[in-house]
Design an enzyme around this catalytic site. Structure first.
Site, mmCIF file in Angstrom:
data_model
loop_
_atom_site.group_PDB
_atom_site.id
_atom_site.type_symbol
_atom_site.label_atom_id
_atom_site.label_comp_id
_atom_site.label_asym_id
_atom_site.label_seq_id
_atom_site.Cartn_x
_atom_site.Cartn_y
_atom_site.Cartn_z
ATOM 1 N NE ARG A 112 38.591 77.264 2.965
ATOM 2 C CZ ARG A 112 37.837 77.937 3.806
ATOM 3 N NH1 ARG A 112 38.296 79.009 4.383
ATOM 4 N NH2 ARG A 112 36.616 77.543 4.051
ATOM 5 N N GLY B 231 29.074 78.454 5.366
ATOM 6 C CA GLY B 231 27.968 79.410 5.236
ATOM 7 C C GLY B 231 27.481 79.520 3.803
ATOM 8 N N GLY C 128 32.971 73.841 6.931
ATOM 9 C CA GLY C 128 33.085 74.164 8.353
ATOM 10 C C GLY C 128 33.474 72.988 9.219
ATOM 11 C CE LYS D 100 24.384 80.949 18.316
ATOM 12 N NZ LYS D 100 24.824 82.249 17.826
HETATM 13 P P1 AMP Z 1 27.972 74.983 14.300
HETATM 14 O O1 AMP Z 1 28.997 76.094 14.115
HETATM 15 O O2 AMP Z 1 26.597 75.496 14.604
HETATM 16 O O3 AMP Z 1 28.007 73.985 13.156
HETATM 17 O O4 AMP Z 1 28.426 74.211 15.620
HETATM 18 C C1 AMP Z 1 29.608 73.473 15.705
HETATM 19 C C2 AMP Z 1 29.944 73.288 17.150
HETATM 20 O O5 AMP Z 1 28.855 72.686 17.829
HETATM 21 C C3 AMP Z 1 31.138 72.381 17.395
HETATM 22 O O6 AMP Z 1 32.187 73.145 17.910
HETATM 23 C C4 AMP Z 1 30.620 71.370 18.427
HETATM 24 O O7 AMP Z 1 31.523 71.169 19.492
HETATM 25 C C5 AMP Z 1 29.359 72.010 18.945
HETATM 26 N N1 AMP Z 1 28.382 71.048 19.455
HETATM 27 C C6 AMP Z 1 27.862 69.996 18.799
HETATM 28 N N2 AMP Z 1 27.019 69.312 19.603
HETATM 29 C C7 AMP Z 1 26.987 69.948 20.783
HETATM 30 C C8 AMP Z 1 26.291 69.719 22.009
HETATM 31 N N3 AMP Z 1 25.460 68.683 22.166
HETATM 32 N N4 AMP Z 1 26.504 70.591 23.007
HETATM 33 C C9 AMP Z 1 27.341 71.630 22.846
HETATM 34 N N5 AMP Z 1 28.018 71.893 21.720
HETATM 35 C C10 AMP Z 1 27.851 71.056 20.699
#
Ligand code: AMP
Length: 369
Positions: free
Chosen positions: A40, A345, A322, A177
């Site tokens: 960055r 984001g 991210g 999420k």
């Molecule tokens: P996000 O911040 O919503 O993009 O989520 C990223 C995180 O989701 C990463 O740290 C992954 O380890 C987690 N992740 C991805 N797939 C799964 C899953 N099937 N179960 C639990 N965590 C997950």
């Protein structure tokens, strides 16, 4: 139109505040933090050098971490200041903007503090441009302002993807999420030709199809949203096999129905191959969110296959910051995609709304007619 560096006029002898995104990953003890990746900092150099080469005095400012309005040596800019001095000698760097609560509350008094002695303002902090913070929206109210080169490129690439994509346009979404990404999924459903959905979020979709998902992640309050999307005309691909842990905690591969107590933690090899084929067949592909818990090598294969397909496809490829950017770098494919956004984001919000508070602030600057 968002003003560009060229719209600042003659910058010789002027003092320019460059709002950069130096929120770099750090490690080590609180009083001796070291930079893990200076990507960055290097990303801001085209803007900094453009200004310095034309005789401007450059003062940079950034946030680092979440010190929540108080001075905290853990989040000191000192290590970044040292690295910046090596990369761009003579350029100054203010202390962490978030040491002052006025940054996040967009306090006009704090705006006056940071623009004291400044002639011109440049925003090159794409990763923070979706926040109405003092250093993002404050200076353009009074100072002639411009977007830096990094911000300009982000807006061009994401704007093209949003408004004029080469088709088929495929959106590959993962991560933990759904609720974070609903606005984007809704906005994208109007422009993409197909969605590919993996990661923790796929289980809410599978639950919406009344499939058993065991103990996998599930957002009950989003099931109705997923069902609506599944019933719409949007083409949506979900995994057909899943890798995870069985009820005894042993590594296991499942079909699309998970037994009681099992937990899905990655897409299976069949799904990974199918997703890769869809990516290879796209002409534009946007990817945000890992396909599984890739930090654990046992559950990294799905994300690795998607990252590899992103690197091999002839499509125009954009990775939305991210965790997906971190995964791409971890697997060594960072240089093989067309654009890695510096803001997770911010890239999602830009795709959803087509604008960001930091951009509209620049459009309102006094040097814009
Ligand atoms: P996000 O911040 O919503 O993009 O989520 C990223 C995180 O989701 C990463 O740290 C992954 O380890 C987690 N992740 C991805 N797939 C799964 C899953 N099937 N179960 C639990 N965590 C997950």
């Amino acid at each position: 139109m968002v003003p560009q560096l060229e719209d600042l006029g003659d910058v010789r002898g002027k003092t320019v505040l460059v709002r950069a995104d130096f929120n770099v990953p750090m490690s080590g003890p609180d009083d001796g933090r070291i930079i893990v990746d200076d990507f960055r900092i290097r990303a801001a150099l085209p803007t900094i050098n453009w200004l310095s080469d034309r005789g401007a005095k450059v003062i940079c400012a950034s946030h680092l971490g979440r010190p929540k309005g108080a001075t905290n040596s853990k989040y000191s800019m000192a290590p970044i200041r040292r690295r910046l001095a090596e990369l761009a000698p003579g350029v100054e760097l203010m202390e962490n903007l978030r040491f002052n609560a006025g940054e996040e509350s967009n306090d006009p008094k704090f705006v006056n503090e940071i623009i004291s002695g400044i002639d011109l303002y440049v925003n090159d902090a794409f990763g923070a441009a979706h926040r109405s913070h003092a250093s993002i929206v404050g200076p353009p109210r009074t100072l002639p302002s411009a977007a830096g080169r990094l911000l300009k490129r982000e807006v061009e690439v994401l704007g093209e993807l949003r408004n004029n994509p080469k088709r088929p346009l495929v959106a590959v979404l993962g991560g933990a999420k759904i609720s974070d990404k609903i606005g984007v999924i809704e906005a994208l459903s109007k422009v993409v030709d197909s969605f590919v959905i993996g990661g923790g979020m796929c289980f809410t979709f599978l639950a919406a199809k009344s499939l058993p998902i065991g103990d996998s992640l599930c957002e009950q309050d989003q099931i109705a949203f997923c069902r609506k999307l599944l019933e719409s005309k949007v083409e949506l691909h979900l995994p057909e096999d899943i890798v995870g842990l069985d009820r005894d905690g042993n590594f296991a591969t499942f079909g699309v129905r998970l037994p009681d107590g099992a937990k899905g933690l990655d897409i299976g090899p069949g799904s990974a191959a199918a997703f890769a084929d869809i990516i290879m067949g796209g002409r534009s592909v946007f990817w945000n969110g890992p396909m599984g818990m890739f930090e654990d090598e046992r559950f990294a294969a799905g994300t690795r296959t998607v990252a590899q397909a992103m690197s091999e496809t002839k499509a125009f490829t954009v990775v939305g910051g991210g965790d997906s950017a971190a995964a791409l770098a971890q697997f060594g494919y960072e240089k093989d995609v067309d654009h890695v956004s510096t803001g997770g984001g911010a890239s999602l919000e830009f795709l959803e709304l087509g604008d960001l508070p930091g951009l509209s602030a620049l459009r309102g600057a006094p040097n814009v007619n």
